[in-house]
Design a protein around this motif. Structure first.
Motif, PDB file in Angstrom:
ATOM      1  N   LEU A 104       1.917  -5.318 -15.876  1.00  0.00           N
ATOM      2  CA  LEU A 104       1.207  -5.018 -14.980  1.00  0.00           C
ATOM      3  C   LEU A 104      -0.028  -5.192 -15.601  1.00  0.00           C
ATOM      4  N   HIS A 143      -2.132  -1.555  -0.554  1.00  0.00           N
ATOM      5  CA  HIS A 143      -1.712  -3.033  -1.011  1.00  0.00           C
ATOM      6  C   HIS A 143      -2.897  -4.198  -0.465  1.00  0.00           C
ATOM      7  N   ALA A 148      -5.715  -3.824  -9.952  1.00  0.00           N
ATOM      8  CA  ALA A 148      -4.535  -3.251 -10.665  1.00  0.00           C
ATOM      9  C   ALA A 148      -3.966  -4.500  -9.343  1.00  0.00           C
ATOM     10  N   MET A 149      -2.571  -5.311 -10.819  1.00  0.00           N
ATOM     11  CA  MET A 149      -1.890  -6.546 -10.450  1.00  0.00           C
ATOM     12  C   MET A 149      -0.691  -6.238 -10.886  1.00  0.00           C
ATOM     13  N   PHE A 206      -4.342  -2.761  -5.223  1.00  0.00           N
ATOM     14  CA  PHE A 206      -3.651  -3.374  -6.114  1.00  0.00           C
ATOM     15  C   PHE A 206      -3.301  -4.822  -5.236  1.00  0.00           C
ATOM     16  N   PHE A 250       5.947  -4.042  -7.052  1.00  0.00           N
ATOM     17  CA  PHE A 250       5.044  -3.105  -7.646  1.00  0.00           C
ATOM     18  C   PHE A 250       5.324  -1.681  -6.557  1.00  0.00           C
ATOM     19  N   LEU A 291      -8.825 -10.354  -8.520  1.00  0.00           N
ATOM     20  CA  LEU A 291      -8.918  -8.713  -9.507  1.00  0.00           C
ATOM     21  C   LEU A 291      -9.511  -8.874 -10.655  1.00  0.00           C
ATOM     22  N   SER A 327      -1.252  -8.698  -4.718  1.00  0.00           N
ATOM     23  CA  SER A 327       0.030  -9.414  -4.665  1.00  0.00           C
ATOM     24  C   SER A 327      -0.189 -10.628  -4.344  1.00  0.00           C
ATOM     25  N   VAL A 359      -4.779  -4.143 -15.524  1.00  0.00           N
ATOM     26  CA  VAL A 359      -5.757  -3.743 -14.540  1.00  0.00           C
ATOM     27  C   VAL A 359      -7.143  -4.532 -14.705  1.00  0.00           C
TER      28      VAL A 359
END
Length: 320
Positions: free
Chosen positions: A127, A178, A198-199, A152, A165, A191, A154, A129
């Protein structure tokens, strides 16, 4: 994963011996290792290293055949249509058990149409950020996420990073929007730019950014801390036991392939993964080598299919 590694210890030695003792495949015949991804990624590097090393014990050349597209369905269908003779191997990752659950009319059944050969390796998700997110610990991140409307990223809709997630959101009791990308590179770039906050990233892809202070790592989705980021706690250590997320890589062949052929392939792959030169070349990418055999890999895929099935139900994810 620890259970698989323990089972692999005893199995690995016997398989290496079997590789030496087992009769080779027909001399002069050629094999194909179908990789349903574009060249250049971690999985592609692993498949090429293994293909190079299994040629000798099998007594035939093994060519890597990249067939990306369709969310890995194109390459998977190609392998499903090949004869069940062990000459066509399929490189698989989490998408292998995810994709059939995303499609209204799945073109293959991962657990019925193929036979597992070996679970080769994995790498954990971490995780991460953007530095603008004030959280430095998992409890701080959860409090921030519950209080803010954030997004977040992906590396693909229905990918292991996406669905992992989603399970994290359920366990942590928060929600985020998402944002799906077509691959790790564009997701990571957004990101870094702060477009998303976040990811769940493959750890090898973001280690340099974390060390440079461009991203902040909150927790790692493995059972133990990773040597590449030893200061980053696991989710269990940070307060959310049961949250695990990873990318994994294995080999399967078409259902109906003779058992003795599967055993020869399994032994050859185990011997390849035991090669110190292969490990020296690929361990810096963050891979954790496993080498578990057919039965253990089959059990693992069943549990992964069920886990991701829950995430799909939670999120309502569908194929693009």
């Amino acid at each position: 994963m620890n259970k698989l590694r323990r089972r692999a210890l005893g199995l690995g030695a016997s398989l290496v011996l079997a590789a030496c003792a087992a009769p080779a495949f027909a001399q002069g015949a050629s094999g194909r290792f179908v990789v349903p991804y574009a060249p250049g990624g971690t999985g592609d590097l692993l498949s090429r290293a293994v293909a190079e090393r299994i040629a000798a014990p099998l007594g035939r050349s093994v060519m890597v055949d990249n067939k990306p597209g369709g969310g890995t369905v194109i390459g998977t269908q190609l392998a499903a249509q090949a004869p069940a003779d062990g000459n066509t191997l399929l490189f698989v990752a989490a998408s292998f058990v995810i994709q059939p659950q995303l499609l209204a009319k799945p073109p293959y059944d991962a657990l019925q149409d193929f036979v597992p050969v070996a679970l080769m390796a994995s790498n954990p998700h971490v995780l991460v950020v953007h530095p603008s997110v004030p959280a430095r610990t998992l409890p701080e991140f959860l409090a921030w996420a519950r209080a803010n409307k954030a997004a977040f990223a992906s590396f693909g809709n229905g990918s292991s990073g996406h669905l992992g997630f989603e399970l994290f959101k359920k366990a942590g009791g928060f929600d985020m929007v998402h944002a799906a990308y077509k691959g790790s590179a564009p997701a990571t770039q957004d990101l870094l730019a702060g477009t998303v906050q976040a990811m769940f990233a493959d750890l090898p892809q973001v280690v340099s950014h974390v060390k440079a202070g461009k991203l902040r790592a909150i927790a790692v989705g493995s059972l133990r801390r990773d040597a590449a980021l030893p200061e980053v706690p696991t989710f269990a250590e940070a307060g959310l036991p049961g949250v695990q997320s990873q990318s994994w890589y294995g080999v399967v062949v078409k259902a109906g392939t003779p058992r003795e052929t599967v055993q020869k392939l399994q032994a050859a792959v185990a011997a390849a993964l035991a090669d110190p030169k292969l490990r020296q070349a690929l361990e810096p990418t963050g891979l954790e080598f496993i080498g578990s055999g057919s039965a253990a890999f089959g059990d693992f895929m069943k549990s992964e299919a069920a886990r991701y099935g829950e995430a799909i139900r939670i999120s309502g994810a569908k194929s693009d």
